[in-house]
Design a protein around this motif. Structure first.
Motif, PDB file in Angstrom:
ATOM      1  N   ARG A 568      -2.342   2.874  -4.318  1.00 57.70           N
ATOM      2  CA  ARG A 568      -2.562   3.581  -3.059  1.00 57.70           C
ATOM      3  C   ARG A 568      -3.434   2.767  -2.112  1.00 57.70           C
ATOM      4  O   ARG A 568      -3.177   2.706  -0.893  1.00 57.70           O
ATOM      5  N   ARG A 569      -4.481   2.129  -2.648  1.00 61.45           N
ATOM      6  CA  ARG A 569      -5.368   1.352  -1.782  1.00 61.45           C
ATOM      7  C   ARG A 569      -4.619   0.181  -1.146  1.00 61.45           C
ATOM      8  O   ARG A 569      -4.745  -0.089   0.054  1.00 61.45           O
ATOM      9  N   ILE A 570      -3.797  -0.515  -1.911  1.00 59.28           N
ATOM     10  CA  ILE A 570      -3.069  -1.678  -1.383  1.00 59.28           C
ATOM     11  C   ILE A 570      -2.056  -1.234  -0.324  1.00 59.28           C
ATOM     12  O   ILE A 570      -1.971  -1.818   0.766  1.00 59.28           O
ATOM     13  N   VAL A 571      -1.280  -0.195  -0.646  1.00 56.11           N
ATOM     14  CA  VAL A 571      -0.267   0.264   0.292  1.00 56.11           C
ATOM     15  C   VAL A 571      -0.922   0.770   1.574  1.00 56.11           C
ATOM     16  O   VAL A 571      -0.441   0.523   2.696  1.00 56.11           O
ATOM     17  N   SER A 572      -2.062   1.461   1.440  1.00 53.79           N
ATOM     18  CA  SER A 572      -2.763   1.964   2.625  1.00 53.79           C
ATOM     19  C   SER A 572      -3.270   0.812   3.485  1.00 53.79           C
ATOM     20  O   SER A 572      -3.197   0.877   4.711  1.00 53.79           O
ATOM     21  N   ARG A 573      -3.791  -0.234   2.865  1.00 55.07           N
ATOM     22  CA  ARG A 573      -4.272  -1.379   3.649  1.00 55.07           C
ATOM     23  C   ARG A 573      -3.128  -2.079   4.379  1.00 55.07           C
ATOM     24  O   ARG A 573      -3.339  -2.714   5.406  1.00 55.07           O
ATOM     25  N   HIS A 574      -1.914  -1.971   3.857  1.00 54.26           N
ATOM     26  CA  HIS A 574      -0.755  -2.553   4.530  1.00 54.26           C
ATOM     27  C   HIS A 574      -0.189  -1.637   5.611  1.00 54.26           C
ATOM     28  O   HIS A 574       0.795  -1.999   6.274  1.00 54.26           O
ATOM     29  N   GLY A 575      -0.748  -0.447   5.774  1.00 57.15           N
ATOM     30  CA  GLY A 575      -0.264   0.470   6.803  1.00 57.15           C
ATOM     31  C   GLY A 575       0.827   1.403   6.326  1.00 57.15           C
ATOM     32  O   GLY A 575       1.515   2.012   7.145  1.00 57.15           O
TER      33      GLY A 575
END
Length: 613
Positions: A568-575
């Motif tokens: 979730r953190r990675i996908v969120s940082r990618h927008g």
């Protein structure tokens, strides 16, 4: 000073009336010119038809001559071969023989426009090329035996078919052409006579039409004038219904016309319809800059667009307005006119100030949350490092204790169990610390965005994870995946976590089925990982992406509970965003999205969103 509705309608009527008379004039001209042109054209066609008729007659005459000479040559040859002693036979043959080729060439030249005739002439030419050499040789023979043989051959040749038949077809075709062209010439002459009659009738009808249109136009003009007053009233009502103040100024900035909203804002001009704008509204228009710009509009044909002005109107309200002015030309007047409009933006300005204040407060809250997040990350990173040394000591001393104990003690199942619990717990704690450190780093490290081939990335992760399943087999179904902008290391971690979970939770199946799907959803790439594993209860789906949150026991499926939080953190940082759906016993599907175009501000994106979800 403005053009009234009556004047506008009259002008419109005049335009239509003039255009109709122009059209009638054009029609009158056409009724004279068109018949003349058609008459001339059809007369020319009639003359041309007569020319072709004469031409056909000449071709027919030449064909008849050719037929005569060919039959004359055949008769003379027959007589000579039969032994007729007449010097005139050879003279007849020579005369006709000399005339055949020029006649044939003349006919060919005259019928170049007729492909069928050219074919027939070619047939005649081919036949003559075969027979004429024979005839030329036959008329020179003197030996009786040779003459008798040639006579028999000539009879056979004539019985097989005469060249006159083909020439006859040629002549018949020309006769048909002569009849057709003669009829065409007659029709053209009839057309000319009918055209002259019709043009006379059309001119008479046109004169009647002109008279009818003129009378109808005058009647419609009277009706339009009667309606003009109603139209003027409606136009005035429309202008008055506009809630924005509107005024028309003359060259001296005097108000010559206004709507009701203008009076509500600034009051009625004291001097009637010629009141000075600068004297209205109790000083509302006493702005030197605006006054100069209005003068520029009048004298220099400039325009005023959204000039912001603060005014106190006659109702005592302080208003923020936008003033627009433009010089316009009035068709019914030569004096300069300025169209002035006022837009009250007081509510919008208040809303803008409130929005700015709310944004300022929100920025302060975001800064506070960001600071708390940084402190939490620093704390987790520090704690994770500080816990490593005690864990190493626990694991190391447990192993040393195992080596120093008497073998008889290790034979005790309880003692051995205690040592195993110490070692396994230390190892599990080390894994949790490593995962916690990874989670912390994902929130702090800058993203290195470039094009990432997701198809290649998934193949690499799949090959690495497939070898870790010793028993059973895995059936993969993978859609074609695109190249996306992002951090390759982070996206590799996403696929590793999702695919390892799919393999782990479908390990109890004889055949694990894992599907990796993709579709383009507007401006977002959407990916899906589906398995046929144990699934989970959707009632607890909200816990999936939290740190150390698990829906299954560690004894059933090992893990730290941080993998999906990292996703979730990675996908969120990618927008993008990530979600899941599942059914107990029927597997689970994990979905995540990534933008088609990566926002370069992603490197500075705070983790506030992740911690508040």
């Amino acid at each position: 000073m403005t053009r009234t509705a009556a004047q506008r309608i009259a002008a419109l009527f005049n335009d239509r009336f003039a255009s109709r008379f122009v059209a009638l004039g054009a029609a009158a001209f056409a009724t004279v010119l068109v018949p003349y042109l058609l008459t001339r054209s059809w007369s020319d066609e009639a003359l041309e038809a007569e020319h072709w008729a004469r031409h056909t007659a000449e071709v027919s005459d030449s064909t008849s001559q050719l037929m005569f000479h060919l039959r004359n040559m055949e008769a003379a040859t027959y007589g000579l071969l039969a032994g007729v002693q007449a010097p005139s036979l050879r003279t007849r043959y020579d005369s006709s023989r000399a005339a055949v080729d020029p006649l044939l060439e003349r006919i060919r030249s005259m019928t170049r426009d007729n492909a069928e005739q050219q074919v027939r002439i070619g047939q005649v030419k081919a036949t003559l090329d075969q027979r004429l050499p024979y005839l030329d040789a036959a008329v020179t023979q003197t030996d009786p035996a040779e003459r008798a043989a040639s006579l028999g051959q000539l009879e056979r040749m004539l019985n097989e078919g005469s060249v006159g038949d083909v020439v006859g077809e040629l002549a018949a075709a020309e006769d048909r052409l002569l009849i057709e062209r003669t009829r065409h010439a007659a029709r053209q002459r009839d057309n000319v006579r009918w055209l002259q009659t019709l043009s006379l009738v059309a001119q008479l009808l046109l004169l009647g039409g002109i008279a009818w249109v003129a009378e109808r136009a005058l009647r419609r003009r009277r009706v339009a004038e009667h309606r003009s007053s109603d139209a003027d009233t409606r136009s005035r009502a429309i202008v008055d219904s506009v809630r924005e103040p509107i005024a028309l100024l003359d060259g001296g900035l005097r108000v010559v016309m206004h709507n009701t909203a203008f009076v509500e804002f600034y009051g009625e001009p004291d001097a009637g319809p010629q009141g000075d704008l600068r004297e209205l509204g109790g000083g509302a228009w006493h702005d030197p800059t605006l006054a100069q710009r209005l003068v520029d509009v009048v004298t220099r044909d400039r325009e005023i667009w959204d000039y912001e002005l603060r005014q106190r109107t006659v109702d005592g309200v302080q208003r923020q307005v936008l003033v627009n002015a433009k010089r316009i030309a009035l068709p019914d007047d030569t004096d300069t006119a300025v169209l002035l409009t006022v837009n009250d933006v007081t509510p919008q300005k208040l809303a803008e100030r409130q929005a700015l204040e709310l944004n300022r407060q929100l920025e302060g809250k975001v800064a506070q949350i960001s600071e708390v997040n940084r402190e939490l990350e620093a704390f987790s990173y520090s704690v994770s490092h500080d816990l490593r040394a005690p864990l190493r000591h626990i694991a190391g001393f447990a192993e040393k204790l195992r080596g120093h104990l008497d073998p008889s003690v290790l034979d005790d199942e309880r003692a051995r169990h205690y040592l195993d619990v110490i070692s396994s717990s230390a190892a599990r704690m080390a894994v949790l610390i490593d995962d916690l450190l990874l989670y912390s780093r994902l929130g702090r490290h800058a993203m290195r965005v470039h094009a990432v081939d997701m198809d290649k990335l998934v193949r690499e992760v799949r090959e690495m994870l497939s070898s870790s399943r010793a028993e059973g087999r895995i059936e993969w179904r993978i859609d074609a995946l695109p190249t996306v902008p992002g951090d390759e290391t982070m996206l590799r971690q996403v696929w590793q976590n999702l695919l390892s979970n799919a393999i782990k939770y479908s390990s109890q199946r004889e055949v694990a089925k894992i599907e990796i799907g993709y579709r383009l959803d507007g401006a977002m790439h959407q990916f899906r990982v589906r398995d046929n594993g144990v699934g989970f209860d959707m009632e607890y789906a909200g816990k999936l992406f939290g740190v150390f949150q698990r829906l299954h026991k560690a004894s059933e499926f090992p893990g730290s509970g941080i993998g999906l939080a990292n996703v979730r953190r990675i996908v969120s940082r990618h927008g993008g965003r990530v979600w899941a759906d599942a059914e107990i016993g029927n597997g689970a599907s994990f979905h995540f999205t990534l933008p088609v175009r990566q926002d370069h501000s992603a490197n500075a994106r705070d983790v506030t969103t992740e911690n508040t979800q």
